[in-house]
Design an enzyme around this catalytic site. Structure first.
Site, PDB file in Angstrom:
ATOM      1  N   HIS A  44       9.405  10.333 -27.762  1.00 15.29           N
ATOM      2  CA  HIS A  44       8.402  11.217 -27.156  1.00 15.29           C
ATOM      3  C   HIS A  44       8.762  12.701 -27.365  1.00 15.29           C
ATOM      4  CE1 HIS A  44       5.444  12.653 -24.290  1.00 15.29           C
ATOM      5  NE2 HIS A  44       6.397  13.272 -23.608  1.00 15.29           N
TER       6      HIS A  44
ATOM      7  N   ARG B 190       0.810  -1.235   0.000  1.00 17.48           N
ATOM      8  CA  ARG B 190       0.000   0.000   0.000  1.00 17.48           C
ATOM      9  C   ARG B 190       0.839   1.280   0.000  1.00 17.48           C
ATOM     10  NH1 ARG B 190      -2.897  -3.082   3.726  1.00 17.48           N
ATOM     11  NH2 ARG B 190      -4.709  -4.052   2.761  1.00 17.48           N
TER      12      ARG B 190
ATOM     13  N   GLU C  70      11.727  19.130 -24.064  1.00 15.77           N
ATOM     14  CA  GLU C  70      10.952  19.436 -22.846  1.00 15.77           C
ATOM     15  C   GLU C  70      11.527  20.673 -22.135  1.00 15.77           C
ATOM     16  OE1 GLU C  70       8.116  18.080 -22.155  1.00 15.77           O
ATOM     17  OE2 GLU C  70       8.104  16.029 -22.928  1.00 15.77           O
TER      18      GLU C  70
ATOM     19  N   HIS D 190       1.569  18.672 -26.261  1.00 14.31           N
ATOM     20  CA  HIS D 190       1.338  17.244 -25.981  1.00 14.31           C
ATOM     21  C   HIS D 190       0.046  16.700 -26.582  1.00 14.31           C
ATOM     22  CE1 HIS D 190       4.801  17.692 -23.475  1.00 14.31           C
ATOM     23  NE2 HIS D 190       4.738  16.443 -23.049  1.00 14.31           N
TER      24      HIS D 190
ATOM     25  N   LYS E 257       9.016  23.467 -13.611  1.00 11.32           N
ATOM     26  CA  LYS E 257       8.027  22.395 -13.424  1.00 11.32           C
ATOM     27  C   LYS E 257       7.608  22.316 -11.946  1.00 11.32           C
ATOM     28  CE  LYS E 257       6.583  17.741 -14.326  1.00 11.32           C
ATOM     29  NZ  LYS E 257       6.676  16.466 -14.985  1.00 11.32           N
TER      30      LYS E 257
ATOM     31  N   HIS F 146       0.954  13.612 -28.553  1.00  7.65           N
ATOM     32  CA  HIS F 146       0.450  12.271 -28.217  1.00  7.65           C
ATOM     33  C   HIS F 146      -0.269  11.652 -29.411  1.00  7.65           C
ATOM     34  CE1 HIS F 146       0.455  13.142 -23.614  1.00  7.65           C
ATOM     35  NE2 HIS F 146       1.583  12.589 -24.006  1.00  7.65           N
TER      36      HIS F 146
ATOM     37  N   ARG G 247      -1.494  22.638 -13.918  1.00  6.53           N
ATOM     38  CA  ARG G 247      -0.542  21.617 -14.374  1.00  6.53           C
ATOM     39  C   ARG G 247      -0.736  21.262 -15.851  1.00  6.53           C
ATOM     40  NH1 ARG G 247       1.894  16.524 -10.910  1.00  6.53           N
ATOM     41  NH2 ARG G 247       3.241  15.821 -12.581  1.00  6.53           N
TER      42      ARG G 247
ATOM     43  N   ASN H  73       1.380  20.460 -20.625  1.00  6.41           N
ATOM     44  CA  ASN H  73       1.042  19.678 -21.822  1.00  6.41           C
ATOM     45  C   ASN H  73       1.193  20.477 -23.112  1.00  6.41           C
ATOM     46  OD1 ASN H  73       0.475  17.391 -20.385  1.00  6.41           O
ATOM     47  ND2 ASN H  73      -1.689  17.893 -20.116  1.00  6.41           N
TER      48      ASN H  73
ATOM     49  N   LYS I  64       3.970  11.850 -11.023  1.00  5.27           N
ATOM     50  CA  LYS I  64       3.057  11.030 -11.833  1.00  5.27           C
ATOM     51  C   LYS I  64       3.746   9.705 -12.120  1.00  5.27           C
ATOM     52  CE  LYS I  64       0.185  14.325 -14.372  1.00  5.27           C
ATOM     53  NZ  LYS I  64      -0.185  14.867 -15.691  1.00  5.27           N
TER      54      LYS I  64
ATOM     55  N   GLU J 295      -3.445  18.159 -11.127  1.00  2.00           N
ATOM     56  CA  GLU J 295      -4.023  18.675 -12.374  1.00  2.00           C
ATOM     57  C   GLU J 295      -5.532  18.871 -12.252  1.00  2.00           C
ATOM     58  OE1 GLU J 295      -1.990  16.840 -15.716  1.00  2.00           O
ATOM     59  OE2 GLU J 295      -3.521  17.565 -17.074  1.00  2.00           O
TER      60      GLU J 295
HETATM   61  N1  NAD Z   1       5.728  10.899 -15.094  1.00  2.00           N
HETATM   62  C1  NAD Z   1       5.787  11.951 -15.862  1.00  2.00           C
HETATM   63  O1  NAD Z   1       5.458  13.074 -15.464  1.00  2.00           O
HETATM   64  C2  NAD Z   1       6.329  11.794 -17.261  1.00  2.00           C
HETATM   65  C3  NAD Z   1       6.667  12.930 -18.003  1.00  2.00           C
HETATM   66  C4  NAD Z   1       7.222  12.744 -19.268  1.00  2.00           C
HETATM   67  C5  NAD Z   1       7.430  11.462 -19.759  1.00  2.00           C
HETATM   68  N2  NAD Z   1       7.084  10.377 -18.991  1.00  2.00           N
HETATM   69  C6  NAD Z   1       7.312   9.016 -19.459  1.00  2.00           C
HETATM   70  O2  NAD Z   1       8.714   8.850 -19.665  1.00  2.00           O
HETATM   71  C7  NAD Z   1       8.919   7.827 -20.622  1.00  2.00           C
HETATM   72  C8  NAD Z   1       9.985   8.252 -21.578  1.00  2.00           C
HETATM   73  O3  NAD Z   1      11.177   8.425 -20.861  1.00  2.00           O
HETATM   74  P1  NAD Z   1      12.599   8.466 -21.574  1.00  2.00           P
HETATM   75  O4  NAD Z   1      12.534   9.384 -22.722  1.00  2.00           O
HETATM   76  O5  NAD Z   1      13.608   8.692 -20.510  1.00  2.00           O
HETATM   77  O6  NAD Z   1      12.709   7.016 -22.223  1.00  2.00           O
HETATM   78  P2  NAD Z   1      13.250   5.611 -21.684  1.00  2.00           P
HETATM   79  O7  NAD Z   1      13.123   5.480 -20.237  1.00  2.00           O
HETATM   80  O8  NAD Z   1      12.597   4.587 -22.547  1.00  2.00           O
HETATM   81  O9  NAD Z   1      14.792   5.673 -22.061  1.00  2.00           O
HETATM   82  C9  NAD Z   1      15.166   5.696 -23.428  1.00  2.00           C
HETATM   83  C10 NAD Z   1      16.225   4.642 -23.731  1.00  2.00           C
HETATM   84  O10 NAD Z   1      17.462   5.109 -23.230  1.00  2.00           O
HETATM   85  C11 NAD Z   1      18.061   4.117 -22.402  1.00  2.00           C
HETATM   86  N3  NAD Z   1      18.824   4.843 -21.410  1.00  2.00           N
HETATM   87  C12 NAD Z   1      18.361   5.467 -20.299  1.00  2.00           C
HETATM   88  N4  NAD Z   1      19.352   6.132 -19.698  1.00  2.00           N
HETATM   89  C13 NAD Z   1      20.474   5.891 -20.408  1.00  2.00           C
HETATM   90  C14 NAD Z   1      21.820   6.307 -20.284  1.00  2.00           C
HETATM   91  N5  NAD Z   1      22.217   7.136 -19.296  1.00  2.00           N
HETATM   92  N6  NAD Z   1      22.712   5.850 -21.205  1.00  2.00           N
HETATM   93  C15 NAD Z   1      22.307   5.052 -22.218  1.00  2.00           C
HETATM   94  N7  NAD Z   1      21.054   4.641 -22.402  1.00  2.00           N
HETATM   95  C16 NAD Z   1      20.137   5.073 -21.512  1.00  2.00           C
HETATM   96  C17 NAD Z   1      16.913   3.302 -21.872  1.00  2.00           C
HETATM   97  O11 NAD Z   1      17.334   2.002 -21.523  1.00  2.00           O
HETATM   98  C18 NAD Z   1      15.968   3.278 -23.083  1.00  2.00           C
HETATM   99  O12 NAD Z   1      16.376   2.285 -23.990  1.00  2.00           O
HETATM  100  C19 NAD Z   1       7.556   7.561 -21.253  1.00  2.00           C
HETATM  101  O13 NAD Z   1       7.054   6.344 -20.781  1.00  2.00           O
HETATM  102  C20 NAD Z   1       6.695   8.722 -20.796  1.00  2.00           C
HETATM  103  O14 NAD Z   1       5.338   8.348 -20.656  1.00  2.00           O
HETATM  104  C21 NAD Z   1       6.537  10.530 -17.759  1.00  2.00           C
END
Ligand code: NAD
Length: 376
Positions: free
Chosen positions: A278, A133, A197, A261, A237, A265, A254, A258, A155, A247
């Site tokens: 992304h 939990r 971003e 976005h 942020k 998206h 918040r 977006n 999030k 949000e």
């Molecule tokens: N929670 C939130 O507020 C929020 C905001 C924006 C995005 N997101 C989420 O974040 C995700 C995207 O995150 P991302 O862009 O970091 O992608 P990711 O986590 O998929 O990482 C991209 C790739 O890079 C690799 N990688 C990570 N760090 C590395 C490093 N230091 N050296 C080499 N390779 C590395 C990972 O293994 C992966 O293959 C999505 O799922 C999206 O929905 C969440």
């Protein structure tokens, strides 16, 4: 709570800057610098001192490219390794992780450390939100995108077949360690996706930050200015999240995060998450939002061009590489609309550095913005 600046003189951290997300009892520090090993080691040993168990969630790519770091801090620590990539942020792995930690009899005092990009951070945060939990978790983001965006704000969640991030929880971390040294193994395409971003943060809330980004040479993981840029982006942020954590604001709030976005998206969905990262989809989405803002009479053509120039500096796409039918994009955006009780709010720029939400934009403007961005 650890306050990074107190340690600056004793530890070998360059450019250490800390900020706090102000959420009352759930406030937490974000540390930004190069070489946060000592600070992190201190948090880990602090947990052990009070008999808290620690656990690690990372992915298989990081296990390979950041082996030394994992060994240094998390040798002998129960570790759940997610296969890397968006498709693995799912319920099946979520259950596997829960079973794995429960099988080791980890108790409610466990602190889970998320070491990875946004996929690992979102996944680990949700695992921590639900395990027993809810247990504490700490974010150690490793992509630029996760440093400035996904690790900040609480999030968490996983994807369903029906769409991204449809199951999750708001669960704030105990601390975030943004160590620029972790970026050394990240490729430049991923780095640029994170810059999208950062540019967004300037555009929506701080024109002088946007101008600073315009004036700087192209940044990379070694740039001396990077710590400041990340810190500033996180603080934008942090301010938005602190004012509207879940949000719930009827306008602005918040949802302003977006910017780009709603379009982005839809672009990701209609290309099955394979053609664009992304941040790249958001880059095209921001150009569409900029064009929409111009049509609404808020910003000028030369300001749209400035946004495009800055995105191009990072080789980010500013229009679709292959045309997508407007109809498909509209359907994808309609799904977003259902999620928001029938009203689709667009984030537009009232001026550079000031975004607003608008729920009353006529479809002809939207179609025009889509076409300007390469849709057909
Ligand atoms: N929670 C939130 O507020 C929020 C905001 C924006 C995005 N997101 C989420 O974040 C995700 C995207 O995150 P991302 O862009 O970091 O992608 P990711 O986590 O998929 O990482 C991209 C790739 O890079 C690799 N990688 C990570 N760090 C590395 C490093 N230091 N050296 C080499 N390779 C590395 C990972 O293994 C992966 O293959 C999505 O799922 C999206 O929905 C969440």
């Amino acid at each position: 709570m650890i306050h990074g600046n107190d340690f600056k003189s004793e530890m070998k951290i360059s450019d250490l800057k800390s900020l706090e997300i102000s959420l009352g009892q759930r406030s937490y520090p974000i540390h930004v610098g190069r070489g946060l090993d000592d600070l992190l080691a201190d948090q880990i040993s602090g947990c052990k001192k009070v008999n808290k168990s620690i656990a690690l969630i990372t992915d298989d790519r990081l296990q390979e490219v950041q082996q030394e770091f994992i060994q240094k801090h998390f040798a002998e620590v129960p570790t759940f390794i997610l296969p890397n990539g968006e498709t693995h942020k799912n319920l099946q792995h979520f259950i596997e992780a829960q079973e794995y930690f429960a099988g080791l009899s980890l108790d409610r005092s466990t602190v889970m450390f998320a070491f990875g990009g946004g996929v690992v951070g979102d996944f680990a945060g949700f695992v921590a939100a639900a395990y027993m939990r809810g247990v504490d978790f700490v974010q150690i983001p490793t992509t630029l995108l996760s440093m400035v965006d996904s690790s900040v704000g609480g999030k968490t969640g996983v994807n369903l077949r029906a769409g991204k991030n449809l199951v999750g929880a708001f669960h704030q971390p105990e601390a975030v360690y943004i160590d620029l040294n972790r970026l050394q193994s990240l490729d430049s395409r991923q780095f640029s996706a994170g810059m999208a971003e950062i540019i967004k943060a300037g555009l929506l809330a701080d024109v002088s930050f946007f101008e600073k980004l315009e004036s700087l040479d192209r940044l990379d993981a070694q740039s001396p200015e990077l710590a400041d840029v990340i810190h500033h982006s996180c603080s934008i942020k942090a301010g938005v999240v602190a004012a509207d954590e879940k949000e719930q604001a009827t306008s602005g709030g918040r949802a302003l995060l977006n910017l780009g976005h709603t379009f982005g998206h839809a672009i990701e969905q209609t290309t099955n998450y394979t053609e664009y990262l992304h941040g790249e989809a958001i880059s095209i989405g921001m150009m569409m939002a900029a064009e929409l803002s111009r049509q609404l009479g808020y910003i000028e053509t030369d300001e749209v061009s400035r946004i495009q120039e800055l995105l191009k500096k990072y080789e980010l796409p500013t229009e679709l590489k292959n045309p997508i039918p407007c109809e498909s994009l509209m359907i994808a955006m309609g799904r977003d609309k259902k999620k928001r009780q029938g009203t689709l709010k667009y984030v537009v720029l009232e001026k550079l550095g000031q975004a607003i939400t608008r729920a009353d934009i006529s479809e002809k403007f939207i179609l025009h913005a889509l076409k300007q961005g390469g849709a057909e």
